[in-house]
Design an enzyme around this catalytic site. Structure first.
Site, PDB file in Angstrom:
ATOM      1  N   CYS A 259     -24.126 -16.204 -10.136  1.00 34.91           N
ATOM      2  CA  CYS A 259     -24.036 -16.683 -11.528  1.00 34.91           C
ATOM      3  C   CYS A 259     -22.671 -16.401 -12.165  1.00 34.91           C
ATOM      4  O   CYS A 259     -22.403 -16.859 -13.261  1.00 34.91           O
ATOM      5  CB  CYS A 259     -25.149 -16.084 -12.382  1.00 34.91           C
ATOM      6  SG  CYS A 259     -24.906 -14.331 -12.746  1.00 34.91           S
TER       7      CYS A 259
ATOM      8  N   CYS B 291     -29.884 -11.748 -11.476  1.00 33.52           N
ATOM      9  CA  CYS B 291     -30.197 -13.120 -11.047  1.00 33.52           C
ATOM     10  C   CYS B 291     -30.507 -13.195  -9.547  1.00 33.52           C
ATOM     11  O   CYS B 291     -30.895 -14.247  -9.033  1.00 33.52           O
ATOM     12  CB  CYS B 291     -29.048 -14.071 -11.386  1.00 33.52           C
ATOM     13  SG  CYS B 291     -27.706 -14.052 -10.192  1.00 33.52           S
TER      14      CYS B 291
ATOM     15  N   ALA C  51       0.803  -1.221   0.000  1.00 39.90           N
ATOM     16  CA  ALA C  51       0.000   0.000   0.000  1.00 39.90           C
ATOM     17  C   ALA C  51       0.842   1.280   0.000  1.00 39.90           C
ATOM     18  O   ALA C  51       0.406   2.304  -0.521  1.00 39.90           O
ATOM     19  CB  ALA C  51      -0.937  -0.018   1.205  1.00 39.90           C
TER      20      ALA C  51
ATOM     21  N   THR D 282       5.742  -1.563   1.904  1.00 39.10           N
ATOM     22  CA  THR D 282       4.953  -2.602   2.577  1.00 39.10           C
ATOM     23  C   THR D 282       5.502  -2.850   3.976  1.00 39.10           C
ATOM     24  O   THR D 282       6.713  -2.888   4.173  1.00 39.10           O
ATOM     25  CB  THR D 282       4.927  -3.928   1.785  1.00 39.10           C
ATOM     26  OG1 THR D 282       4.295  -4.934   2.589  1.00 39.10           O
ATOM     27  CG2 THR D 282       6.309  -4.403   1.374  1.00 39.10           C
TER      28      THR D 282
ATOM     29  N   ILE E 256       9.061   6.005  -1.607  1.00 38.32           N
ATOM     30  CA  ILE E 256       9.478   5.231  -2.770  1.00 38.32           C
ATOM     31  C   ILE E 256       9.403   6.029  -4.076  1.00 38.32           C
ATOM     32  O   ILE E 256      10.274   5.901  -4.939  1.00 38.32           O
ATOM     33  CB  ILE E 256       8.698   3.900  -2.845  1.00 38.32           C
ATOM     34  CG1 ILE E 256       9.334   2.981  -3.848  1.00 38.32           C
ATOM     35  CG2 ILE E 256       7.218   4.121  -3.134  1.00 38.32           C
ATOM     36  CD1 ILE E 256       9.090   1.549  -3.597  1.00 38.32           C
TER      37      ILE E 256
ATOM     38  N   ASN F  83      11.438   1.755   2.066  1.00 40.13           N
ATOM     39  CA  ASN F  83      10.206   1.908   2.853  1.00 40.13           C
ATOM     40  C   ASN F  83      10.339   3.100   3.789  1.00 40.13           C
ATOM     41  O   ASN F  83      11.447   3.475   4.176  1.00 40.13           O
ATOM     42  CB  ASN F  83       9.969   0.641   3.695  1.00 40.13           C
ATOM     43  CG  ASN F  83       8.513   0.392   3.966  1.00 40.13           C
ATOM     44  OD1 ASN F  83       7.741   0.146   3.036  1.00 40.13           O
ATOM     45  ND2 ASN F  83       8.106   0.474   5.219  1.00 40.13           N
TER      46      ASN F  83
ATOM     47  N   HIS G 195      -3.765  -9.738  -4.048  1.00 33.53           N
ATOM     48  CA  HIS G 195      -5.032  -9.517  -3.349  1.00 33.53           C
ATOM     49  C   HIS G 195      -6.157  -9.078  -4.282  1.00 33.53           C
ATOM     50  O   HIS G 195      -7.149  -8.518  -3.829  1.00 33.53           O
ATOM     51  CB  HIS G 195      -4.825  -8.509  -2.214  1.00 33.53           C
ATOM     52  CG  HIS G 195      -3.902  -9.034  -1.150  1.00 33.53           C
ATOM     53  ND1 HIS G 195      -3.181  -8.239  -0.300  1.00 33.53           N
ATOM     54  CD2 HIS G 195      -3.576 -10.315  -0.816  1.00 33.53           C
ATOM     55  CE1 HIS G 195      -2.459  -8.990   0.522  1.00 33.53           C
ATOM     56  NE2 HIS G 195      -2.668 -10.254   0.222  1.00 33.53           N
TER      57      HIS G 195
ATOM     58  N   THR H 185       0.576   5.567  -1.657  1.00 36.98           N
ATOM     59  CA  THR H 185       0.255   6.718  -0.800  1.00 36.98           C
ATOM     60  C   THR H 185       0.609   8.028  -1.500  1.00 36.98           C
ATOM     61  O   THR H 185      -0.076   9.035  -1.314  1.00 36.98           O
ATOM     62  CB  THR H 185       0.982   6.659   0.568  1.00 36.98           C
ATOM     63  OG1 THR H 185       2.379   6.506   0.333  1.00 36.98           O
ATOM     64  CG2 THR H 185       0.480   5.520   1.421  1.00 36.98           C
TER      65      THR H 185
HETATM   66  P1  NAD Z   1       0.662  -1.402   5.242  1.00 30.92           P
HETATM   67  O1  NAD Z   1      -0.267  -0.253   5.379  1.00 30.92           O
HETATM   68  O2  NAD Z   1       0.656  -2.447   6.268  1.00 30.92           O
HETATM   69  O3  NAD Z   1       2.152  -0.849   5.165  1.00 30.92           O
HETATM   70  C1  NAD Z   1       2.522   0.184   4.314  1.00 30.92           C
HETATM   71  C2  NAD Z   1       4.003   0.463   4.539  1.00 30.92           C
HETATM   72  O4  NAD Z   1       4.418   1.383   3.547  1.00 30.92           O
HETATM   73  C3  NAD Z   1       4.310   1.077   5.892  1.00 30.92           C
HETATM   74  O5  NAD Z   1       5.479   0.478   6.408  1.00 30.92           O
HETATM   75  C4  NAD Z   1       4.556   2.559   5.561  1.00 30.92           C
HETATM   76  O6  NAD Z   1       5.461   3.173   6.441  1.00 30.92           O
HETATM   77  C5  NAD Z   1       5.127   2.440   4.176  1.00 30.92           C
HETATM   78  N1  NAD Z   1       4.912   3.621   3.326  1.00 30.92           N
HETATM   79  C6  NAD Z   1       3.840   4.445   3.281  1.00 30.92           C
HETATM   80  N2  NAD Z   1       3.989   5.357   2.305  1.00 30.92           N
HETATM   81  C7  NAD Z   1       5.214   5.108   1.757  1.00 30.92           C
HETATM   82  C8  NAD Z   1       5.945   5.707   0.695  1.00 30.92           C
HETATM   83  N3  NAD Z   1       5.488   6.776   0.030  1.00 30.92           N
HETATM   84  N4  NAD Z   1       7.156   5.185   0.368  1.00 30.92           N
HETATM   85  C9  NAD Z   1       7.649   4.121   1.043  1.00 30.92           C
HETATM   86  N5  NAD Z   1       7.001   3.511   2.049  1.00 30.92           N
HETATM   87  C10 NAD Z   1       5.793   4.007   2.392  1.00 30.92           C
HETATM   88  O7  NAD Z   1       0.425  -2.000   3.786  1.00 30.92           O
HETATM   89  P2  NAD Z   1       0.762  -3.450   3.196  1.00 30.92           P
HETATM   90  O8  NAD Z   1       2.056  -3.946   3.721  1.00 30.92           O
HETATM   91  O9  NAD Z   1       0.548  -3.369   1.742  1.00 30.92           O
HETATM   92  O10 NAD Z   1      -0.337  -4.439   3.799  1.00 30.92           O
HETATM   93  C11 NAD Z   1      -1.677  -4.111   4.060  1.00 30.92           C
HETATM   94  C12 NAD Z   1      -2.736  -4.502   3.048  1.00 30.92           C
HETATM   95  O11 NAD Z   1      -3.206  -3.270   2.591  1.00 30.92           O
HETATM   96  C13 NAD Z   1      -2.419  -5.210   1.779  1.00 30.92           C
HETATM   97  O12 NAD Z   1      -2.941  -6.478   1.863  1.00 30.92           O
HETATM   98  C14 NAD Z   1      -3.202  -4.443   0.680  1.00 30.92           C
HETATM   99  O13 NAD Z   1      -4.070  -5.324   0.027  1.00 30.92           O
HETATM  100  C15 NAD Z   1      -4.018  -3.465   1.447  1.00 30.92           C
HETATM  101  N6  NAD Z   1      -4.205  -2.099   0.952  1.00 30.92           N
HETATM  102  C16 NAD Z   1      -4.071  -1.790  -0.351  1.00 30.92           C
HETATM  103  C17 NAD Z   1      -4.231  -0.490  -0.777  1.00 30.92           C
HETATM  104  C18 NAD Z   1      -4.084  -0.171  -2.238  1.00 30.92           C
HETATM  105  O14 NAD Z   1      -4.452  -0.985  -3.072  1.00 30.92           O
HETATM  106  N7  NAD Z   1      -3.527   0.982  -2.577  1.00 30.92           N
HETATM  107  C19 NAD Z   1      -4.499   0.523   0.158  1.00 30.92           C
HETATM  108  C20 NAD Z   1      -4.651   0.167   1.507  1.00 30.92           C
HETATM  109  C21 NAD Z   1      -4.485  -1.148   1.901  1.00 30.92           C
END
Ligand code: NAD
Length: 239
Positions: free
Chosen positions: A133, A153, A25, A191, A232, A214, A122, A29
């Site tokens: 259906c 349906c 995620a 992540t 990132i 990260n 995911h 961000t």
């Molecule tokens: P998480 O929220 O647990 O962790 C996110 C990590 O990214 C944190 O460590 C945070 O400090 C870091 N982070 C935040 N912004 C950053 C940036 N700009 N650069 C670098 N690092 C940054 O997310 P996760 O590990 O993906 O796990 C949680 C679940 O969240 C996943 O299963 C996912 O399916 C779901 N999710 C997805 C979305 C999406 O699709 N965008 C959004 C929210 C949650």
């Protein structure tokens, strides 16, 4: 900042031919989509139930209307655009450096940026199916309505996202494992590595270069790993 870490990362990328990016995620961000565990992530916001409960299979089954209220409000970010990280990964694929993106995200931003080989562990908000259906529906069918979306349906329409308590898709999983196993470079980014089994996939890596980018250290032990603490998109924009 042209620091040593950026120079080292650039060198690694120059020699990379079968790279894999494993992300979460935090990659989105910088596109305005909140993650779960950052300071302004969804876990810090106040709801009647914790997000991981709302995004679980049993909650979907038992409280479908509440699930959809949260899902529409927080997970459907249809106007979000790829940021520098998504774009750079698509560029590396075109240049023959990156073999695949393995993502835990469900937002489809890697494909929007032009990446073709994307293992969506995911699932994706962009695909939706009738639970009875199997009829496919575009995301607009979910976004535009209110309440629980139904198929003619009578079945409930469900997003093709893997909810907590649900297994990962076998084919996506094995594709991701194979790509990671064959990779010469693995870049892990954005992540917390808290969500399993996804986070366990990085253990299949046997290549030479492991890089973690990260904001703050992820949940796994990062001792001895080339770790860049930063955003990132900002890091990739310099590589
Ligand atoms: P998480 O929220 O647990 O962790 C996110 C990590 O990214 C944190 O460590 C945070 O400090 C870091 N982070 C935040 N912004 C950053 C940036 N700009 N650069 C670098 N690092 C940054 O997310 P996760 O590990 O993906 O796990 C949680 C679940 O969240 C996943 O299963 C996912 O399916 C779901 N999710 C997805 C979305 C999406 O699709 N965008 C959004 C929210 C949650």
């Amino acid at each position: 900042m042209e620091n040593e870490a950026i120079v080292n990362l650039r060198k690694i990328l120059q020699h990379t031919r079968r790279g894999v990016f494993f992300g979460g995620a935090g990659v989105s961000t910088e596109s305005g989509i909140p993650d779960f565990r950052s300071e302004d992530g969804l876990y810090r916001q106040k709801y009647k139930y914790p997000p991981e409960r709302i995004l679980s299979h049993s909650f979907f089954e038992g409280h479908t209307e509440e699930f959809y209220a949260f899902y529409r409000d927080k997970m459907l970010c249809l106007d979000a655009q790829p940021n520098a990280a998504h774009k750079k990964l698509a560029q590396w694929e075109r240049e023959g450096r990156l073999a695949a993106v393995v993502t835990q995200n469900i937002d489809g931003l890697h494909q929007k940026a032009g990446s073709r080989v994307v293992y969506e562990l995911h699932g994706s908000i962009w695909r939706n199916f009738c639970t009875k259906c199997g009829m496919a529906y575009p995301v607009q069918r979910i976004a535009k309505g209110s309440g629980v979306p139904h198929c003619p349906c009578g079945g409930v329409i469900k997003p093709d996202v893997v909810l907590y308590e649900e297994p990962l898709d076998e084919r996506v999983l094995s594709g991701a494992v194979e790509a990671i196993r064959a990779a010469d470079t693995l870049i892990i980014g954005g992540t917390s590595l808290n969500v399993y089994p996804a986070a366990g996939l990085i253990d299949f890596f046997r290549g030479d270069n492991l890089v973690v980018i990260n904001k703050g250290a992820p949940a796994k032990d990062m001792r001895g790993v080339f770790f860049i603490d930063g955003k990132i998109g900002e890091v990739f924009a310099q590589v």
